[in-house]
Write a protein that holds these residues in place. Structure first.
Motif, PDB file in Angstrom:
ATOM      1  N   ASN A 101      44.283  38.984  58.701  1.00 16.87           N
ATOM      2  CA  ASN A 101      45.117  39.702  59.673  1.00 16.87           C
ATOM      3  C   ASN A 101      45.797  38.776  60.764  1.00 16.87           C
ATOM      4  OD1 ASN A 101      43.024  38.648  61.202  1.00 16.87           O
ATOM      5  ND2 ASN A 101      41.985  40.806  61.622  1.00 16.87           N
ATOM      6  N   GLY A 102      45.514  37.627  60.798  1.00 21.30           N
ATOM      7  CA  GLY A 102      46.505  36.738  61.663  1.00 21.30           C
ATOM      8  C   GLY A 102      45.549  36.643  62.895  1.00 21.30           C
ATOM      9  N   ALA A 103      44.315  36.729  62.740  1.00 18.26           N
ATOM     10  CA  ALA A 103      43.315  36.420  64.124  1.00 18.26           C
ATOM     11  C   ALA A 103      42.869  35.099  63.909  1.00 18.26           C
ATOM     12  CB  ALA A 103      42.390  37.568  64.251  1.00 18.26           C
ATOM     13  N   TRP A 104      42.456  34.488  65.088  1.00 20.08           N
ATOM     14  CA  TRP A 104      41.848  33.100  65.045  1.00 20.08           C
ATOM     15  C   TRP A 104      40.494  33.292  64.374  1.00 20.08           C
ATOM     16  CZ3 TRP A 104      43.631  28.332  66.124  1.00 20.08           C
ATOM     17  CH2 TRP A 104      44.906  28.222  66.969  1.00 20.08           C
ATOM     18  N   ARG A 105      40.116  32.388  63.788  1.00 22.18           N
ATOM     19  CA  ARG A 105      38.795  32.348  63.156  1.00 22.18           C
ATOM     20  C   ARG A 105      38.088  31.175  63.556  1.00 22.18           C
ATOM     21  NH1 ARG A 105      38.854  35.403  58.211  1.00 22.18           N
ATOM     22  NH2 ARG A 105      40.013  37.116  58.491  1.00 22.18           N
ATOM     23  N   THR A 106      36.718  31.384  63.550  1.00 23.92           N
ATOM     24  CA  THR A 106      36.059  30.045  64.110  1.00 23.92           C
ATOM     25  C   THR A 106      35.215  29.174  62.916  1.00 23.92           C
ATOM     26  OG1 THR A 106      34.139  31.363  64.497  1.00 23.92           O
ATOM     27  CG2 THR A 106      35.752  31.004  66.257  1.00 23.92           C
ATOM     28  N   SER A 107      35.211  29.587  61.845  1.00 22.88           N
ATOM     29  CA  SER A 107      34.784  29.076  60.644  1.00 22.88           C
ATOM     30  C   SER A 107      35.655  29.030  59.267  1.00 22.88           C
ATOM     31  CB  SER A 107      33.426  29.828  60.373  1.00 22.88           C
ATOM     32  OG  SER A 107      33.526  31.131  59.817  1.00 22.88           O
ATOM     33  N   ASN A 108      35.446  28.184  58.324  1.00 22.13           N
ATOM     34  CA  ASN A 108      36.395  28.309  57.285  1.00 22.13           C
ATOM     35  C   ASN A 108      36.281  29.434  56.424  1.00 22.13           C
ATOM     36  OD1 ASN A 108      36.384  25.556  57.767  1.00 22.13           O
ATOM     37  ND2 ASN A 108      34.861  24.877  56.007  1.00 22.13           N
ATOM     38  N   TYR A 109      37.553  29.740  55.949  1.00 24.00           N
ATOM     39  CA  TYR A 109      37.862  31.058  55.254  1.00 24.00           C
ATOM     40  C   TYR A 109      38.897  30.923  54.071  1.00 24.00           C
ATOM     41  CZ  TYR A 109      41.816  31.604  58.389  1.00 24.00           C
ATOM     42  OH  TYR A 109      43.022  31.454  59.125  1.00 24.00           O
ATOM     43  N   THR A 110      39.178  31.802  53.577  1.00 23.42           N
ATOM     44  CA  THR A 110      40.045  31.820  52.382  1.00 23.42           C
ATOM     45  C   THR A 110      41.084  32.933  52.720  1.00 23.42           C
ATOM     46  OG1 THR A 110      39.060  33.075  50.906  1.00 23.42           O
ATOM     47  CG2 THR A 110      38.569  30.930  50.612  1.00 23.42           C
ATOM     48  N   VAL A 111      42.444  32.775  52.383  1.00 22.39           N
ATOM     49  CA  VAL A 111      43.519  33.786  52.235  1.00 22.39           C
ATOM     50  C   VAL A 111      43.727  34.189  50.932  1.00 22.39           C
ATOM     51  CG1 VAL A 111      45.865  34.241  53.102  1.00 22.39           C
ATOM     52  CG2 VAL A 111      44.400  32.914  54.585  1.00 22.39           C
ATOM     53  N   THR A 112      43.711  35.419  50.629  1.00 20.51           N
ATOM     54  CA  THR A 112      43.886  35.975  49.186  1.00 20.51           C
ATOM     55  C   THR A 112      45.178  36.605  49.013  1.00 20.51           C
ATOM     56  OG1 THR A 112      41.445  36.041  48.703  1.00 20.51           O
ATOM     57  CG2 THR A 112      42.910  37.307  47.377  1.00 20.51           C
ATOM     58  N   LEU A 113      45.907  36.265  48.283  1.00 20.83           N
ATOM     59  CA  LEU A 113      47.254  36.909  47.766  1.00 20.83           C
ATOM     60  C   LEU A 113      47.008  38.032  46.750  1.00 20.83           C
ATOM     61  CD1 LEU A 113      49.647  34.298  48.217  1.00 20.83           C
ATOM     62  CD2 LEU A 113      49.027  35.467  49.893  1.00 20.83           C
ATOM     63  N   THR A 114      47.289  39.259  46.827  1.00 22.30           N
ATOM     64  CA  THR A 114      47.111  40.250  45.878  1.00 22.30           C
ATOM     65  C   THR A 114      48.458  40.751  45.638  1.00 22.30           C
ATOM     66  OG1 THR A 114      45.103  40.640  46.671  1.00 22.30           O
ATOM     67  CG2 THR A 114      45.938  42.288  45.050  1.00 22.30           C
ATOM     68  N   PRO A 115      49.238  40.490  44.459  1.00 19.78           N
ATOM     69  CA  PRO A 115      50.433  41.052  43.987  1.00 19.78           C
ATOM     70  C   PRO A 115      50.293  42.364  43.481  1.00 19.78           C
ATOM     71  CG  PRO A 115      49.871  39.297  42.360  1.00 19.78           C
ATOM     72  CD  PRO A 115      48.799  39.509  43.476  1.00 19.78           C
ATOM     73  N   ASN A 116      51.348  43.163  43.516  1.00 20.76           N
ATOM     74  CA  ASN A 116      51.423  44.655  43.035  1.00 20.76           C
ATOM     75  C   ASN A 116      52.767  45.095  42.537  1.00 20.76           C
ATOM     76  OD1 ASN A 116      50.370  47.264  42.214  1.00 20.76           O
ATOM     77  ND2 ASN A 116      51.136  47.969  44.172  1.00 20.76           N
ATOM     78  N   ASP A 117      52.730  45.429  40.983  1.00 15.39           N
ATOM     79  CA  ASP A 117      54.033  46.089  40.730  1.00 15.39           C
ATOM     80  C   ASP A 117      53.544  46.989  39.631  1.00 15.39           C
ATOM     81  OD1 ASP A 117      57.261  45.634  40.463  1.00 15.39           O
ATOM     82  OD2 ASP A 117      56.324  46.019  38.584  1.00 15.39           O
ATOM     83  N   SER A 118      53.940  48.463  40.072  1.00 14.39           N
ATOM     84  CA  SER A 118      53.392  49.450  39.259  1.00 14.39           C
ATOM     85  C   SER A 118      54.273  49.666  37.886  1.00 14.39           C
ATOM     86  CB  SER A 118      53.239  50.850  40.090  1.00 14.39           C
ATOM     87  OG  SER A 118      54.511  50.820  40.582  1.00 14.39           O
ATOM     88  N   THR A 119      55.315  48.906  37.629  1.00 10.19           N
ATOM     89  CA  THR A 119      56.344  49.513  36.452  1.00 10.19           C
ATOM     90  C   THR A 119      56.243  48.418  35.593  1.00 10.19           C
ATOM     91  OG1 THR A 119      57.834  50.622  38.136  1.00 10.19           O
ATOM     92  CG2 THR A 119      58.523  50.162  36.069  1.00 10.19           C
ATOM     93  N   SER A 120      56.802  47.378  35.614  1.00  8.62           N
ATOM     94  CA  SER A 120      57.012  46.067  34.734  1.00  8.62           C
ATOM     95  C   SER A 120      55.684  45.366  34.664  1.00  8.62           C
ATOM     96  CB  SER A 120      58.372  45.376  34.640  1.00  8.62           C
ATOM     97  OG  SER A 120      58.313  44.590  35.942  1.00  8.62           O
ATOM     98  N   GLY A 121      55.110  45.227  35.923  1.00  9.55           N
ATOM     99  CA  GLY A 121      53.955  44.521  35.976  1.00  9.55           C
ATOM    100  C   GLY A 121      54.207  42.984  36.940  1.00  9.55           C
ATOM    101  N   ILE A 122      53.307  42.400  37.326  1.00  6.62           N
ATOM    102  CA  ILE A 122      53.725  40.964  37.870  1.00  6.62           C
ATOM    103  C   ILE A 122      53.556  39.714  36.832  1.00  6.62           C
ATOM    104  CG2 ILE A 122      52.555  39.197  39.532  1.00  6.62           C
ATOM    105  CD1 ILE A 122      53.486  41.606  40.900  1.00  6.62           C
TER     106      ILE A 122
END
Length: 183
Positions: A101-122
């Motif tokens: 969400n763009g907030a400052w964090r105070t410990s290690n974390y990961t950013v996950t990208l989740t693609p979506n395409d409901s017709t032909s697919g990713i």
């Protein structure tokens, strides 16, 4: 002299479709032939619609996998065996969601990208970390050093639609503030 015309051979219709996803409206052309009495009419229908006479099938408006059924008749009354093909149309770009969400964090974390395409697919998702080269995304992005990091990302679907590149900033500050008392 009497001529008896006999035609027991069904006509044949070919199409120009290549079974690939398309990203814009297009036409499928039907080419009927009959060696004996000649072609009378050609018919087609899209999905559950009614049969329409014609040799140009317009594929447009709604994304998806459309069932096309077609056949021809000859002047002698022979009807070709119906042919079914699947016309593929995907005019919609994929969308990639991010779990940060763009907030400052105070410990290690990961950013996950989740693609979506409901017709032909990713097809693939790409990302760039801090202005570097774009790489194929395959696992969460680790944020484990203090800083303000830029992450650009986008996805491409199987049809070839490319999402507009998006940008987020990943923020990490693990250092506690230092307060000095001067009494």
């Amino acid at each position: 002299l009497i001529y008896v015309l006999v035609d027991k051979t069904k006509p044949s219709t070919l199409d120009n479709y290549d079974d690939l996803w398309k990203t814009n409206d297009y036409n499928i052309l039907l080419s009927p032939s009959d060696a004996t009495s000649d072609v009378n009419k050609t018919y087609y229908k899209i999905d559950a619609g009614a049969f329409i006479e014609g040799t140009i099938i317009e594929i447009s408006t709604v994304d998806g996998n459309k069932t096309i059924e077609y056949y021809s008749t000859d002047i002698a009354g022979n009807e070709e065996t119906h042919t079914i093909i699947y016309a593929l149309l995907d005019k919609t770009k994929p969308e990639t969601l991010v779990d940060y969400n763009g907030a400052w964090r105070t410990s290690n974390y990961t950013v996950t990208l989740t693609p979506n395409d409901s017709t032909s697919g990713i097809y693939k998702t790409y990302y760039s970390f801090n202005g570097g080269l774009f790489n194929e995304y395959s696992s969460p992005i680790n944020i484990n050093s203090d800083g303000n990091y830029s992450i650009e990302y986008y996805s491409v679907d199987i049809a070839g639609n490319t999402e507009t590149t998006k940008l987020i900033y990943a923020l990490l500050d693990k250092v506690n503030p230092n307060t000095n008392d001067n009494y």
